[in-house]
Scaffold this motif. Structure first.
Motif, PDB file in Angstrom:
ATOM      1  N   GLN A 125       0.843  -1.182   0.000  1.00 27.08           N
ATOM      2  CA  GLN A 125       0.000   0.000   0.000  1.00 27.08           C
ATOM      3  C   GLN A 125       0.888   1.245   0.000  1.00 27.08           C
ATOM      4  N   LEU A 126       0.540   2.200  -0.871  1.00 34.56           N
ATOM      5  CA  LEU A 126       1.316   3.422  -0.978  1.00 34.56           C
ATOM      6  C   LEU A 126       0.782   4.448   0.005  1.00 34.56           C
ATOM      7  N   GLN A 127       1.664   4.987   0.836  1.00 37.73           N
ATOM      8  CA  GLN A 127       1.249   5.967   1.824  1.00 37.73           C
ATOM      9  C   GLN A 127       2.234   7.124   1.900  1.00 37.73           C
ATOM     10  N   LEU A 128       1.707   8.294   2.242  1.00 34.20           N
ATOM     11  CA  LEU A 128       2.516   9.462   2.559  1.00 34.20           C
ATOM     12  C   LEU A 128       2.139   9.913   3.961  1.00 34.20           C
ATOM     13  N   VAL A 129       3.147  10.197   4.766  1.00 38.89           N
ATOM     14  CA  VAL A 129       2.903  10.617   6.145  1.00 38.89           C
ATOM     15  C   VAL A 129       3.566  11.969   6.365  1.00 38.89           C
ATOM     16  N   GLU A 130       2.753  12.981   6.708  1.00 38.02           N
ATOM     17  CA  GLU A 130       3.282  14.316   6.984  1.00 38.02           C
ATOM     18  C   GLU A 130       3.529  14.477   8.480  1.00 38.02           C
ATOM     19  N   SER A 131       4.496  15.317   8.800  1.00 40.06           N
ATOM     20  CA  SER A 131       4.756  15.678  10.191  1.00 40.06           C
ATOM     21  C   SER A 131       5.398  17.057  10.216  1.00 40.06           C
ATOM     22  N   GLY A 132       5.477  17.628  11.417  1.00 39.17           N
ATOM     23  CA  GLY A 132       6.162  18.900  11.572  1.00 39.17           C
ATOM     24  C   GLY A 132       5.266  20.105  11.745  1.00 39.17           C
ATOM     25  N   GLY A 133       3.963  19.900  11.641  1.00 32.66           N
ATOM     26  CA  GLY A 133       3.065  21.020  11.844  1.00 32.66           C
ATOM     27  C   GLY A 133       3.038  21.465  13.299  1.00 32.66           C
ATOM     28  N   GLY A 134       2.409  22.614  13.545  1.00 35.25           N
ATOM     29  CA  GLY A 134       2.311  23.118  14.904  1.00 35.25           C
ATOM     30  C   GLY A 134       1.864  24.555  14.924  1.00 35.25           C
ATOM     31  N   VAL A 135       2.046  25.175  16.080  1.00 36.15           N
ATOM     32  CA  VAL A 135       1.690  26.578  16.269  1.00 36.15           C
ATOM     33  C   VAL A 135       2.975  27.401  16.338  1.00 36.15           C
ATOM     34  N   VAL A 136       3.011  28.479  15.578  1.00 38.32           N
ATOM     35  CA  VAL A 136       4.198  29.323  15.534  1.00 38.32           C
ATOM     36  C   VAL A 136       3.756  30.781  15.449  1.00 38.32           C
ATOM     37  N   GLN A 137       4.581  31.682  15.973  1.00 36.80           N
ATOM     38  CA  GLN A 137       4.274  33.103  15.910  1.00 36.80           C
ATOM     39  C   GLN A 137       4.598  33.659  14.536  1.00 36.80           C
ATOM     40  N   PRO A 138       3.943  34.745  14.139  1.00 35.23           N
ATOM     41  CA  PRO A 138       4.280  35.390  12.868  1.00 35.23           C
ATOM     42  C   PRO A 138       5.770  35.701  12.809  1.00 35.23           C
ATOM     43  N   GLY A 139       6.351  35.441  11.635  1.00 30.87           N
ATOM     44  CA  GLY A 139       7.783  35.626  11.458  1.00 30.87           C
ATOM     45  C   GLY A 139       8.605  34.398  11.780  1.00 30.87           C
ATOM     46  N   GLY A 140       7.973  33.393  12.368  1.00 27.61           N
ATOM     47  CA  GLY A 140       8.674  32.183  12.738  1.00 27.61           C
ATOM     48  C   GLY A 140       8.817  31.197  11.593  1.00 27.61           C
ATOM     49  N   SER A 141       9.382  30.024  11.917  1.00 24.16           N
ATOM     50  CA  SER A 141       9.664  28.990  10.911  1.00 24.16           C
ATOM     51  C   SER A 141       9.154  27.630  11.360  1.00 24.16           C
ATOM     52  N   LEU A 142       8.839  26.815  10.381  1.00 26.60           N
ATOM     53  CA  LEU A 142       8.517  25.403  10.599  1.00 26.60           C
ATOM     54  C   LEU A 142       9.079  24.620   9.423  1.00 26.60           C
ATOM     55  N   ARG A 143       9.398  23.356   9.677  1.00 21.89           N
ATOM     56  CA  ARG A 143       9.784  22.467   8.589  1.00 21.89           C
ATOM     57  C   ARG A 143       8.846  21.273   8.589  1.00 21.89           C
ATOM     58  N   LEU A 144       8.127  21.126   7.501  1.00 20.08           N
ATOM     59  CA  LEU A 144       7.240  19.981   7.333  1.00 20.08           C
ATOM     60  C   LEU A 144       7.987  18.847   6.645  1.00 20.08           C
ATOM     61  N   SER A 145       7.663  17.626   7.043  1.00 24.28           N
ATOM     62  CA  SER A 145       8.253  16.436   6.426  1.00 24.28           C
ATOM     63  C   SER A 145       7.153  15.593   5.793  1.00 24.28           C
ATOM     64  N   CYS A 146       7.501  14.931   4.723  1.00 26.77           N
ATOM     65  CA  CYS A 146       6.579  14.030   4.020  1.00 26.77           C
ATOM     66  C   CYS A 146       7.357  12.758   3.706  1.00 26.77           C
ATOM     67  N   THR A 147       7.038  11.681   4.394  1.00 25.45           N
ATOM     68  CA  THR A 147       7.756  10.419   4.236  1.00 25.45           C
ATOM     69  C   THR A 147       6.888   9.400   3.510  1.00 25.45           C
ATOM     70  N   ALA A 148       7.476   8.748   2.537  1.00 27.19           N
ATOM     71  CA  ALA A 148       6.746   7.747   1.761  1.00 27.19           C
ATOM     72  C   ALA A 148       6.913   6.361   2.370  1.00 27.19           C
ATOM     73  N   ARG A 149       5.836   5.600   2.343  1.00 25.81           N
ATOM     74  CA  ARG A 149       5.860   4.204   2.787  1.00 25.81           C
ATOM     75  C   ARG A 149       5.290   3.351   1.666  1.00 25.81           C
ATOM     76  N   GLY A 150       6.013   2.311   1.313  1.00 21.99           N
ATOM     77  CA  GLY A 150       5.531   1.406   0.280  1.00 21.99           C
ATOM     78  C   GLY A 150       6.006   1.747  -1.119  1.00 21.99           C
ATOM     79  N   PHE A 151       6.720   2.856  -1.263  1.00 18.30           N
ATOM     80  CA  PHE A 151       7.285   3.192  -2.562  1.00 18.30           C
ATOM     81  C   PHE A 151       8.456   4.152  -2.349  1.00 18.30           C
ATOM     82  N   VAL A 152       9.237   4.325  -3.397  1.00 18.17           N
ATOM     83  CA  VAL A 152      10.430   5.169  -3.326  1.00 18.17           C
ATOM     84  C   VAL A 152      10.149   6.498  -3.987  1.00 18.17           C
ATOM     85  N   LEU A 153      10.422   7.572  -3.256  1.00 16.23           N
ATOM     86  CA  LEU A 153      10.030   8.906  -3.706  1.00 16.23           C
ATOM     87  C   LEU A 153      10.880   9.476  -4.830  1.00 16.23           C
ATOM     88  N   ASP A 154      12.076   8.946  -5.058  1.00 19.82           N
ATOM     89  CA  ASP A 154      12.996   9.669  -5.938  1.00 19.82           C
ATOM     90  C   ASP A 154      12.543   9.711  -7.393  1.00 19.82           C
TER      91      ASP A 154
END
Length: 124
Positions: A1-30
């Motif tokens: 089964q092909l899946q994508l899993v996101e992570s890294g979200g949250g609450v941040v103040q204006p001007g701040g930074s976040l890094r979201l991740s997207c990891t594949a399961r069951g297939f190769v992203l490249d």
């Protein structure tokens, strides 16, 4: 089964930074194009950024150009969305998606596999 899993979200103040991740399961992203989309309450889902399978010619929506950066780590089978200088209007659920043709256009109809999304809230 092909899946994508996101992570890294949250609450941040204006001007701040976040890094979201997207990891594949069951297939190769490249060999896939990867896109990031977002949907704010009461609004339609919109394309934010896309990275073709060649990793050349990353695409960005005008609203995030110069603030967001998309990248791929093949060793981790993961695509990232680095978000800097965040604004309240960036608040949304962010989704990653995979395009088997590799083009990664900012059109949600082009994508075959979708993640469940991660919430990003920009608020003081």
């Amino acid at each position: 089964q092909l899946q994508l899993v996101e992570s890294g979200g949250g609450v941040v103040q204006p001007g701040g930074s976040l890094r979201l991740s997207c990891t594949a399961r069951g297939f190769v992203l490249d060999s896939w194009g990867i896109g990031w989309f977002r949907q704010a309450p009461g609004k339609e889902r919109e394309g934010v950024s896309g990275l073709p399978s060649s990793d050349a010619g990353a695409k960005y929506a005008d609203s995030v150009e110069g603030r967001f950066t998309i990248s791929r780590d093949i060793s981790k089978n993961t695509v990232y969305l680095q978000m800097d200088s965040l604004k309240p209007e960036d608040t949304a659920v962010y989704y990653c998606a995979a395009d088997s043709l590799g083009w990664a256009e900012l059109n949600q109809n082009a994508y075959d596999v979708w993640g469940a999304g991660t919430q990003v809230t920009v608020s003081s």
